[in-house]
Design an enzyme around this catalytic site. Structure first.
Site, PDB file in Angstrom:
ATOM      1  NE  ARG A 236      40.645 -59.101  45.345  1.00 19.62           N
ATOM      2  CZ  ARG A 236      39.462 -59.470  45.829  1.00 19.62           C
ATOM      3  NH1 ARG A 236      39.155 -59.230  47.084  1.00 19.62           N
ATOM      4  NH2 ARG A 236      38.584 -60.088  45.054  1.00 19.62           N
TER       5      ARG A 236
ATOM      6  CB  CYS B  85      35.621 -60.255  49.112  1.00 25.01           C
ATOM      7  SG  CYS B  85      35.946 -59.208  47.693  1.00 25.01           S
TER       8      CYS B  85
END
Ligand code: BEZ
Length: 246
Positions: A147, A64
């Site tokens: 995601r 991330c």
């Protein structure tokens, strides 16, 4: 909202469990949220602009972090294409603030450093936004979002959706390419072929009548026809840039 109910028969999830998510062509679910840039009202506040609403699993995690540095570095490019970025994860505001400060102060990725994240990152501890957009996929994780990337057009319609698992960092050049391709398709009423990049030939929509098929083969409104259903024309990169920066 025309949400589809999806059954998940994955072994991690009982067959009775279901979740809803908007589909391409649906109006994007609306929400009000606290973010690192203050409260936002979605999609009202973003009307007239494209928005990319994307989720990440958790703050202070390495994949991330690499994604945020990359997206943060590209934010201006997306802005110039009339597109706002909005991040979301099932973390609180103070975690977001601390993480974004750490990214700016300490983390370097592929030569990108000192990156300030100026787009809003939503505090979604309540999972309100993640659940509305089907970002929690229990076969992958019950406590964090996958995601997900939602492309939402200036009228608030979902135009494209990309989902990646937790372990796979996204390709932001592809996200930008998809945005420009959709903007080009809207502006010039064309379609874009595989691996298209601005400046490459575009696809003229297939002929809907024998007359148009003949016109196409005679070269009307096209630059090249390999057969009546496979016709292309040229649109310059400059003409595309003029359209997307309007
Ligand atoms: C990461 O961003 O590094 C990550 C987050 C959740 C699961 C796996 C990796």
């Amino acid at each position: 909202m025309n949400n589809k109910i999806m059954e998940n028969s994955n072994e991690h999830v009982s067959e009775k469990e279901s979740f809803s998510m908007p589909r391409i062509g649906d109006k994007a679910p609306s929400f009000i949220a606290n973010t690192t840039q203050g409260e936002i009202k979605f999609p009202e506040q973003f009307e007239g602009k494209w928005a990319i609403l994307f989720s990440h699993p958790a703050d202070f995690t390495p994949v991330c972090t690499s994604e945020f540095i990359t997206f943060g570095s590209l934010e201006q490019k997306f802005k110039e294409a009339n597109c706002n970025l909005i991040g979301v994860s099932i973390d609180g505001l103070y975690s977001h603030i601390a993480w974004l400060r750490t990214i700016k102060e300490k983390i370097e990725y592929r030569g990108m450093k000192d990156v300030e994240i100026n787009f809003p990152l939503i505090d979604d501890v309540s999972m309100n936004v993640a659940n509305k957009f089907g970002m929690v996929q229990p076969g992958e994780s019950t406590t964090s979002a996958v995601r997900a990337v939602f492309f939402i057009d200036p009228k608030g319609i979902v135009r494209a959706i990309i989902y990646y698992p937790l372990s796979l960092g996204r390709n932001f050049d592809e996200i930008y390419r998809a945005l420009i391709a959709m903007q080009t398709a809207d502006a010039f009423k064309i379609a874009t072929p595989a691996d298209w990049q601005p400046g490459d030939d575009v696809i003229v929509s297939p002929a809907g009548s024998c007359g148009v098929a003949k016109d196409r083969m005679d070269g009307k409104d096209v630059d090249n026809c390999q057969d009546w259903f496979f016709c292309t024309k040229k649109i310059s990169k400059e003409d595309i840039e003029k359209e997307i920066k309007k």
